[in-house]
Design a protein around this motif. Sequence first.
Motif, PDB file in Angstrom:
ATOM      1  N   ARG A 118       0.849  -1.190   0.000  1.00  0.00           N
ATOM      2  CA  ARG A 118       0.000   0.000   0.000  1.00  0.00           C
ATOM      3  C   ARG A 118       0.887   1.242   0.000  1.00  0.00           C
ATOM      4  N   LYS A 119       0.425   2.270  -0.681  1.00  0.00           N
ATOM      5  CA  LYS A 119       1.160   3.529  -0.744  1.00  0.00           C
ATOM      6  C   LYS A 119       0.454   4.578   0.103  1.00  0.00           C
ATOM      7  N   MET A 120       1.167   5.143   1.072  1.00  0.00           N
ATOM      8  CA  MET A 120       0.614   6.184   1.917  1.00  0.00           C
ATOM      9  C   MET A 120       0.700   7.518   1.193  1.00  0.00           C
ATOM     10  N   VAL A 121      -0.440   8.170   1.000  1.00  0.00           N
ATOM     11  CA  VAL A 121      -0.492   9.448   0.282  1.00  0.00           C
ATOM     12  C   VAL A 121      -0.608  10.619   1.250  1.00  0.00           C
ATOM     13  N   LEU A 122      -1.388  10.460   2.312  1.00  0.00           N
ATOM     14  CA  LEU A 122      -1.536  11.496   3.331  1.00  0.00           C
ATOM     15  C   LEU A 122      -1.298  10.890   4.706  1.00  0.00           C
ATOM     16  N   GLN A 123      -0.532  11.615   5.539  1.00  0.00           N
ATOM     17  CA  GLN A 123      -0.172  11.093   6.848  1.00  0.00           C
ATOM     18  C   GLN A 123      -0.528  12.102   7.939  1.00  0.00           C
ATOM     19  N   ASP A 124      -1.510  11.766   8.754  1.00  0.00           N
ATOM     20  CA  ASP A 124      -1.874  12.571   9.934  1.00  0.00           C
ATOM     21  C   ASP A 124      -2.020  14.055   9.620  1.00  0.00           C
ATOM     22  N   VAL A 125      -2.752  14.372   8.574  1.00  0.00           N
ATOM     23  CA  VAL A 125      -2.995  15.769   8.208  1.00  0.00           C
ATOM     24  C   VAL A 125      -4.042  16.365   9.144  1.00  0.00           C
ATOM     25  N   SER A 126      -3.694  17.493   9.763  1.00  0.00           N
ATOM     26  CA  SER A 126      -4.614  18.155  10.691  1.00  0.00           C
ATOM     27  C   SER A 126      -4.559  19.662  10.483  1.00  0.00           C
ATOM     28  N   PHE A 127      -5.716  20.303  10.448  1.00  0.00           N
ATOM     29  CA  PHE A 127      -5.792  21.769  10.440  1.00  0.00           C
ATOM     30  C   PHE A 127      -7.234  22.178  10.704  1.00  0.00           C
TER      31      PHE A 127
END
Length: 223
Positions: free
Chosen positions: A17-26
């Motif tokens: 699996r390819k991780m595209v977004l990691q723990d994005v927070s805003f």
Amino acid sequence: MIMVEKLCKDYPISHGRKMVLQDVSFTLRKGQKLGILGCNGAGKSTLIRLLGGVEKPTSGTVTSQMSVSWPLAFQGGIVGNLSGFDNLRFICRIYQVDFETAVAQVQDFSELGNYLYEPVKTYSSGMRARLAFAISMTVDFDCYLIDEISAVGDKRFNERFKKQLGDKTAQRSVIMVSHFYGVIKEYCELAAVLNSGILTLFDDVTDAIKYYEQVLLGKKITF
């Protein structure tokens, strides 16, 4: 207000699996305009699709307390076998927009002429883009999601769209993604950089541009 917490997205590939977004927070408050810079393949469009509900995250949450647009120029909701006219009629029913007013606006802005009454599958890619943007402008949202507006249509149409977009979003929130920092600087008061799935937030747009240029592109710019 839109609250994004620990948003992650990955996709299956041939060897895992390819991780595209990691723990994005805003957090985006009403009226704020956030620009997100990133190179091609950084995950910008994936993030916009998640915020617009087009895709679901692998984990994390998006909580919205205001109405959010579909990603502008996203054509996945346009039915190819229907005419542009009938697609517009359908969207007006969903969002309770006055149809007669919307038709006049779309005819004027898209400049499709009689093609508005032809099946969308017969349109060129540029015509589909003009239809999608024109329809987007007929619906009032609290927050508009915008993906790479600088790459849409010919120069004249792009300038018309920018002007209308500026008028439409003057008192509304915006989340815009692009790999052109000039567009972000023109429209946004807050900025972030997306790199390898990690989002870095900046209070100042200029600081975000410098980080994007120096760290990601290896350039040095002055303002």
